[in-house]
Write an enzyme that holds these catalytic residues in place. Sequence first.
Site, PDB file in Angstrom:
ATOM      1  N   ARG A  21     -14.178   1.309  10.398  1.00 45.97           N
ATOM      2  CA  ARG A  21     -14.534   0.705   9.051  1.00 45.97           C
ATOM      3  C   ARG A  21     -15.852  -0.134   8.996  1.00 45.97           C
ATOM      4  O   ARG A  21     -15.819  -1.462  10.090  1.00 45.97           O
ATOM      5  CB  ARG A  21     -13.665   0.621   8.766  1.00 45.97           C
ATOM      6  CG  ARG A  21     -12.639   2.066   8.574  1.00 45.97           C
ATOM      7  CD  ARG A  21     -11.501   1.842   7.862  1.00 45.97           C
ATOM      8  NE  ARG A  21     -10.510   3.087   8.130  1.00 45.97           N
ATOM      9  CZ  ARG A  21      -9.623   3.983   7.180  1.00 45.97           C
ATOM     10  NH1 ARG A  21      -9.483   2.863   6.204  1.00 45.97           N
ATOM     11  NH2 ARG A  21      -9.330   4.677   6.863  1.00 45.97           N
ATOM     12  N   HIS A 216      -1.059   4.479  -9.076  1.00 48.63           N
ATOM     13  CA  HIS A 216      -2.660   4.951 -10.224  1.00 48.63           C
ATOM     14  C   HIS A 216      -2.464   5.731 -11.571  1.00 48.63           C
ATOM     15  O   HIS A 216      -3.314   5.570 -11.613  1.00 48.63           O
ATOM     16  CB  HIS A 216      -3.627   5.979  -8.468  1.00 48.63           C
ATOM     17  CG  HIS A 216      -3.596   5.740  -7.799  1.00 48.63           C
ATOM     18  ND1 HIS A 216      -5.331   4.730  -7.254  1.00 48.63           N
ATOM     19  CD2 HIS A 216      -2.941   5.593  -6.767  1.00 48.63           C
ATOM     20  CE1 HIS A 216      -5.259   4.325  -6.273  1.00 48.63           C
ATOM     21  NE2 HIS A 216      -4.586   4.814  -5.680  1.00 48.63           N
ATOM     22  N   LYS A 247      -4.003  -2.678  -9.451  1.00 48.45           N
ATOM     23  CA  LYS A 247      -4.547  -1.621  -9.346  1.00 48.45           C
ATOM     24  C   LYS A 247      -5.029  -1.189 -11.236  1.00 48.45           C
ATOM     25  O   LYS A 247      -5.487  -2.485 -11.576  1.00 48.45           O
ATOM     26  CB  LYS A 247      -3.952   0.124  -9.467  1.00 48.45           C
ATOM     27  CG  LYS A 247      -4.282   0.196  -7.790  1.00 48.45           C
ATOM     28  CD  LYS A 247      -4.213   1.290  -6.972  1.00 48.45           C
ATOM     29  CE  LYS A 247      -4.147   1.704  -5.684  1.00 48.45           C
ATOM     30  NZ  LYS A 247      -3.800   0.786  -5.073  1.00 48.45           N
ATOM     31  N   THR A 276      10.904 -12.021   3.108  1.00 51.01           N
ATOM     32  CA  THR A 276       9.591 -12.584   3.064  1.00 51.01           C
ATOM     33  C   THR A 276       9.171 -13.380   1.463  1.00 51.01           C
ATOM     34  O   THR A 276      10.494 -13.135   0.642  1.00 51.01           O
ATOM     35  CB  THR A 276       8.404 -11.209   2.688  1.00 51.01           C
ATOM     36  OG1 THR A 276       6.781 -11.432   2.580  1.00 51.01           O
ATOM     37  CG2 THR A 276       8.938 -10.690   1.330  1.00 51.01           C
ATOM     38  N   THR A 277       7.952 -13.915   2.038  1.00 54.72           N
ATOM     39  CA  THR A 277       8.259 -15.464   1.125  1.00 54.72           C
ATOM     40  C   THR A 277       7.558 -14.303  -0.598  1.00 54.72           C
ATOM     41  O   THR A 277       7.255 -13.692  -0.737  1.00 54.72           O
ATOM     42  CB  THR A 277       6.844 -16.364   0.931  1.00 54.72           C
ATOM     43  OG1 THR A 277       6.848 -16.750   2.162  1.00 54.72           O
ATOM     44  CG2 THR A 277       6.321 -17.236  -0.141  1.00 54.72           C
TER      45      THR A 277
END
Length: 381
Positions: A21, A216, A247, A276-277
Site C-alpha cells: 500500500r 457507514h 465518517k 486508554t486516554t
Amino acid sequence: MIYDHFFSAALARLHEERRYRVFADLERIAGRFPHAIWHSPDGPRPVVIWCSNDYLGMGQHPKVIGAMVETATRMGAGAGGTRNISGTNHPLVELERELADLHGKEAALVFTSGYVSNETGIATIAKLLPNCVIFADALNHNSMIEGVRRAGVEKKIWCHNDVNHLEDLLAGAPPDRPKLIVFEALYSMDGDVAPVNRICDLAQRYGAMTYIDEVHSAGMYGPRGSGIAARDGALHRIDVVEGTLAKAFGCLGGYIAGSADVIDAVRSYAPGFIFTTALPPAICAAATAAIRHLKTSQWERDRHQNRAARVKAVLNAAGLPVMPSETHIVPVMVGDPEKCKEATDLLLAEYGIYVQPINYPTVPRGPNGCALRRRLITITC
C-alpha cells in the site's frame, strides 16, 4: 542476531502479490470540500477526493470547526487522562448524551475510534453473557471479526444477508443459551443493506441479542440521521447500536449506544475503554456540533444522495462495471489487483482524481489470487 531481513522479506511478499500500500500525502482545503492538495513526488498538485469517508463534508463545516476552536481555546488540546483518571471532560459527557438521543437509547459510550468500539464492545458484551454464542455475518468488518475473536466464545458465521441460513444456525442452538447477532447495517464494499427487520424477527423468535454496526449509515439515513435501523423502523428492536464519529460526522471516535445497564457494564469491564486516554474536549465538542446539525438538516443527505445517483448514472452510461447499490457507496469492480491499481494511478496522475484501489485483505480474494467478486474501486461521493 539481525532481524531486519524478516521484515524485508515480509515487505517483498507484499510487493510480489501487488498489495503493497502506498499512501497519498493529501492536504484538504477547508471550505473547498472535496478539493485537496496532493503532495506528489513531483510536487504539490490539486486533486479532487472521490473516496473520502467524510461523506457530508462536516469536517469542514463552520459549526464544527467553530466548536472545535472555541473548546480548544477554552479547555486546551488534550483530555488529560483516561476516563477514570480526570479524562471525563464535560464535552465528552454531552457528546454521549447526544448519541444516546440520536439512536433512541438510554445511554452511550464513546471510544477512541470506531474500530475500538467494535473490537472492545463485542468482546466485552459476549464475555459478560455466560456460555454465549455469537452469530456473525460473513462480510462483517475486520473490527467486528476481531471483536468476535477476542470474545473467545463459540461463533457461527452466516452467509452474507442470508436470513434463512441465520435461522438454521439459531435453531441449532439450545433455546436457553445466550445468543448475540452481530451485523452491519450498510456494507461499505458492496454498498448493500442488511435486512434489519427480518434479523430482528429471528432475534425475537430465538431469544437473541442484536448488535448493529451503523458506521457507514449513521448521519446518512433515517430520521435525523439516526441510521438504517431507524429508517426501517427497527431501531427500538436493536439492543446495541455501534457507530463512528469519523465518517458522516467528520470528526474522530467511535461509540456504542444501548440500555443503561449494557453501557455501564461495558464501561466497567472493557479494557479498550478503561486503559486508554479519553477523546480531547475539542474533538467531542466538534462531533456534538456535527450531530446536532445533522439532526435538523436534511439538505446534506439529500444532496449527497443526488450526487451519488448522478455518478452511478454517468459511470453506467460509460459502460463501466458499476455494482448495483441502493446506497451512496459506488463500487466499480475491476477484477484484477494490478489493473485496479493501474486505473487509480492513471486517474490521479492524469486527471487529478484520487480514488483508492480496494484490494486484498480489505476485500477477499478467490482461488489463485483471483477476485472473489469484490476487487473494487469504491467511490464514496
